[in-house]
Design a protein around this motif. Structure first.
Motif, PDB file in Angstrom:
ATOM      1  N   LYS A 229       0.834  -1.209   0.000  1.00 53.16           N
ATOM      2  CA  LYS A 229       0.000   0.000   0.000  1.00 53.16           C
ATOM      3  C   LYS A 229       0.866   1.255   0.000  1.00 53.16           C
ATOM      4  CE  LYS A 229      -3.630   2.334   2.661  1.00 53.16           C
ATOM      5  NZ  LYS A 229      -4.490   2.259   3.884  1.00 53.16           N
ATOM      6  N   SER A 230       1.927   1.240   0.809  1.00 54.24           N
ATOM      7  CA  SER A 230       2.837   2.385   0.877  1.00 54.24           C
ATOM      8  C   SER A 230       3.574   2.583  -0.442  1.00 54.24           C
ATOM      9  CB  SER A 230       3.833   2.176   2.022  1.00 54.24           C
ATOM     10  OG  SER A 230       4.758   3.245   2.080  1.00 54.24           O
ATOM     11  N   LEU A 231       4.013   1.480  -1.065  1.00 53.40           N
ATOM     12  CA  LEU A 231       4.721   1.571  -2.343  1.00 53.40           C
ATOM     13  C   LEU A 231       3.818   2.144  -3.434  1.00 53.40           C
ATOM     14  CD1 LEU A 231       6.662  -1.830  -2.360  1.00 53.40           C
ATOM     15  CD2 LEU A 231       7.645   0.450  -2.104  1.00 53.40           C
ATOM     16  N   LYS A 232       2.577   1.715  -3.454  1.00 55.94           N
ATOM     17  CA  LYS A 232       1.639   2.203  -4.468  1.00 55.94           C
ATOM     18  C   LYS A 232       1.327   3.691  -4.278  1.00 55.94           C
ATOM     19  CE  LYS A 232      -1.834  -0.570  -5.470  1.00 55.94           C
ATOM     20  NZ  LYS A 232      -2.955  -1.530  -5.306  1.00 55.94           N
ATOM     21  N   GLN A 233       1.241   4.109  -3.031  1.00 52.99           N
ATOM     22  CA  GLN A 233       0.964   5.519  -2.760  1.00 52.99           C
ATOM     23  C   GLN A 233       2.155   6.405  -3.122  1.00 52.99           C
ATOM     24  OE1 GLN A 233      -0.119   5.463   1.397  1.00 52.99           O
ATOM     25  NE2 GLN A 233      -2.294   5.119   0.968  1.00 52.99           N
ATOM     26  N   ASP A 234       3.347   5.822  -3.165  1.00 54.98           N
ATOM     27  CA  ASP A 234       4.560   6.587  -3.456  1.00 54.98           C
ATOM     28  C   ASP A 234       4.806   6.739  -4.960  1.00 54.98           C
ATOM     29  OD1 ASP A 234       7.014   7.897  -2.539  1.00 54.98           O
ATOM     30  OD2 ASP A 234       8.049   6.161  -3.404  1.00 54.98           O
ATOM     31  N   ILE A 235       3.933   6.155  -5.762  1.00 52.31           N
ATOM     32  CA  ILE A 235       4.130   6.186  -7.214  1.00 52.31           C
ATOM     33  C   ILE A 235       3.343   7.347  -7.828  1.00 52.31           C
ATOM     34  CG2 ILE A 235       3.734   4.941  -9.371  1.00 52.31           C
ATOM     35  CD1 ILE A 235       4.197   2.348  -7.786  1.00 52.31           C
ATOM     36  N   LEU A 236       4.026   8.117  -8.646  1.00 52.31           N
ATOM     37  CA  LEU A 236       3.425   9.275  -9.309  1.00 52.31           C
ATOM     38  C   LEU A 236       3.316   8.982 -10.805  1.00 52.31           C
ATOM     39  CD1 LEU A 236       2.467  12.252  -9.171  1.00 52.31           C
ATOM     40  CD2 LEU A 236       4.857  12.906  -9.606  1.00 52.31           C
ATOM     41  N   GLU A 237       2.123   9.123 -11.370  1.00 54.77           N
ATOM     42  CA  GLU A 237       1.894   8.899 -12.797  1.00 54.77           C
ATOM     43  C   GLU A 237       1.550  10.223 -13.479  1.00 54.77           C
ATOM     44  OE1 GLU A 237      -1.048   5.873 -13.280  1.00 54.77           O
ATOM     45  OE2 GLU A 237       0.314   4.235 -12.770  1.00 54.77           O
ATOM     46  N   GLU A 238       2.239  10.505 -14.568  1.00 53.48           N
ATOM     47  CA  GLU A 238       2.001  11.750 -15.309  1.00 53.48           C
ATOM     48  C   GLU A 238       2.000  11.467 -16.809  1.00 53.48           C
ATOM     49  OE1 GLU A 238       5.013  14.506 -14.105  1.00 53.48           O
ATOM     50  OE2 GLU A 238       3.932  15.088 -12.284  1.00 53.48           O
ATOM     51  N   ARG A 239       1.386  12.398 -17.564  1.00 50.01           N
ATOM     52  CA  ARG A 239       1.330  12.278 -19.032  1.00 50.01           C
ATOM     53  C   ARG A 239       2.118  13.413 -19.675  1.00 50.01           C
ATOM     54  NH1 ARG A 239      -4.411   9.839 -21.082  1.00 50.01           N
ATOM     55  NH2 ARG A 239      -4.612   8.203 -19.498  1.00 50.01           N
ATOM     56  N   TYR A 240       2.734  13.107 -20.803  1.00 49.85           N
ATOM     57  CA  TYR A 240       3.558  14.093 -21.507  1.00 49.85           C
ATOM     58  C   TYR A 240       3.259  14.044 -23.005  1.00 49.85           C
ATOM     59  CZ  TYR A 240       6.274  13.629 -17.187  1.00 49.85           C
ATOM     60  OH  TYR A 240       6.661  13.571 -15.878  1.00 49.85           O
ATOM     61  N   HIS A 241       3.358  15.203 -23.648  1.00 48.84           N
ATOM     62  CA  HIS A 241       3.241  15.283 -25.105  1.00 48.84           C
ATOM     63  C   HIS A 241       4.647  15.415 -25.683  1.00 48.84           C
ATOM     64  CE1 HIS A 241      -1.128  15.588 -25.644  1.00 48.84           C
ATOM     65  NE2 HIS A 241      -1.133  16.266 -24.506  1.00 48.84           N
ATOM     66  N   LEU A 242       5.028  14.447 -26.485  1.00 46.43           N
ATOM     67  CA  LEU A 242       6.355  14.487 -27.097  1.00 46.43           C
ATOM     68  C   LEU A 242       6.382  15.552 -28.192  1.00 46.43           C
ATOM     69  CD1 LEU A 242       7.085  10.664 -27.433  1.00 46.43           C
ATOM     70  CD2 LEU A 242       7.872  12.218 -25.647  1.00 46.43           C
ATOM     71  N   PRO A 243       7.485  16.282 -28.290  1.00 45.99           N
ATOM     72  CA  PRO A 243       7.580  17.308 -29.345  1.00 45.99           C
ATOM     73  C   PRO A 243       7.542  16.709 -30.754  1.00 45.99           C
ATOM     74  CG  PRO A 243       9.691  17.004 -28.246  1.00 45.99           C
ATOM     75  CD  PRO A 243       8.690  16.261 -27.433  1.00 45.99           C
ATOM     76  N   THR A 244       7.900  15.450 -30.873  1.00 39.81           N
ATOM     77  CA  THR A 244       7.881  14.801 -32.195  1.00 39.81           C
ATOM     78  C   THR A 244       6.462  14.495 -32.661  1.00 39.81           C
ATOM     79  OG1 THR A 244       8.081  12.619 -31.179  1.00 39.81           O
ATOM     80  CG2 THR A 244      10.128  13.743 -31.783  1.00 39.81           C
ATOM     81  N   LYS A 245       5.501  14.497 -31.699  1.00 40.40           N
ATOM     82  CA  LYS A 245       4.108  14.153 -31.989  1.00 40.40           C
ATOM     83  C   LYS A 245       3.975  12.771 -32.627  1.00 40.40           C
ATOM     84  CE  LYS A 245       2.578  18.946 -32.384  1.00 40.40           C
ATOM     85  NZ  LYS A 245       1.870  19.964 -33.197  1.00 40.40           N
ATOM     86  N   ARG A 246       4.886  11.910 -32.225  1.00 41.78           N
ATOM     87  CA  ARG A 246       4.853  10.525 -32.707  1.00 41.78           C
ATOM     88  C   ARG A 246       5.073   9.601 -31.508  1.00 41.78           C
ATOM     89  NH1 ARG A 246       9.172  10.016 -37.424  1.00 41.78           N
ATOM     90  NH2 ARG A 246       8.394   7.866 -37.281  1.00 41.78           N
TER      91      ARG A 246
END
Length: 283
Positions: A229-246
């Motif tokens: 539970k502690s390990l899962k709470q310590d994980i951060l998920e984010e989204r990014y747009h690549l400049p290549t748009k591929r």
């Protein structure tokens, strides 16, 4: 010996020979203990237990009880020092059957040796909170309060849980996301292996749905649950747009994830990717 005859009677109505209270019960061997002891109908442990019970005969009075009886005969009121004479120096491991016997014997001694009002007064002199010294409580409840709250003995309910945790095997499933699984695994699965060894459990992987499947003793899995539970709470998920748009090529995704120490995956074909990493590593 049938396990039906060896079963738990905790919180079931029965008369107490010490305080004659219909609500006082003795905690006998639970179904888990029975199953453990009755691996064979000719178990030496069961026969020894029967022989011991048969040979014990009437309950013998202790020196402390004889001393208290002499106080009553002389018209003296017992003090805290007197009830402390009944306090054992130590007790068995709470997860053992021996502890249950010791607890019941101590409870019986207190109920035999002191009146309800005396036990209530002792609880008040010990400074126990009002919830343990209310006038509507029965004699046995005052005795239990002194044993558990003042002398810090685990309750019988806690003792049964400890026994179950140390003897009963179970299976638990922990749903995870791909990024959570990547980080819990560690490099080449080393972190997951350490969890398995450290908590003495077997950890497998289920793919539909994605989850960790853990087998082991109930107590060990309970501790591991908090870690996961502690390990899962310590994980951060984010989204990014690549400049290549591929999107990133599939053959590069795993390599990038390993080098970055973060799980990376394509979200669409327009260069949107999702990454998951530890909050500590990001900082």
């Amino acid at each position: 010996m049938s396990t039906r005859l060896v079963r738990r009677t905790l919180l079931s109505p029965s008369w107490c020979s010490a305080c004659r209270s219909p609500r006082h019960t003795r905690f006998e061997i639970g179904p888990l203990v029975a199953a453990h002891l009755s691996t064979s109908t000719s178990s030496p442990a069961l026969h020894a237990s029967k022989d011991q019970d048969a040979s014990r005969g009437p309950r013998q009075t202790t020196r402390a009880e004889e001393y208290l009886a002499s106080l009553r005969a002389a018209g003296f009121e017992p003090s805290l020092k007197d009830i402390e004479r009944c306090r054992p120096r130590k007790h068995a491991e709470p997860s053992s059957v021996a502890y249950i016997t010791q607890y019941n014997d101590l409870l019986s001694t207190l109920c035999h040796s002191f009146s309800r009002e005396q036990l209530k007064r002792f609880a008040q002199l010990y400074g126990l909170p009002a919830q343990w010294t209310r006038s509507n409580k029965r004699k046995v409840h005052f005795a239990e309060a002194i044993i558990e709250q003042q002398w810090k003995w685990p309750s019988l309910k806690e003792a049964e849980k400890l026994y179950r945790d140390s003897t009963e095997e179970c299976v638990e499933t922990f749903p995870v996301t791909p990024s959570q699984l990547f980080l819990i695994l560690g490099k080449d699965g080393a972190d997951l292996l350490q969890l398995s060894i450290g908590y003495k459990v077997h950890i497998g992987l289920s793919s539909h749905p994605l989850a960790l499947r853990v087998e082991g003793l109930r107590g060990d899995i309970s501790e591991l649950t908090q870690v996961i539970k502690s390990l899962k709470q310590d994980i951060l998920e984010e989204r990014y747009h690549l400049p290549t748009k591929r999107p990133i090529r599939q053959d590069l995704l795993q390599r990038i994830s390993r080098l970055a120490g973060a799980y990376v995956e394509n979200v669409d074909q327009a260069g949107l990717v999702k990454g998951g990493c530890s909050k500590q590593s990001k900082n």
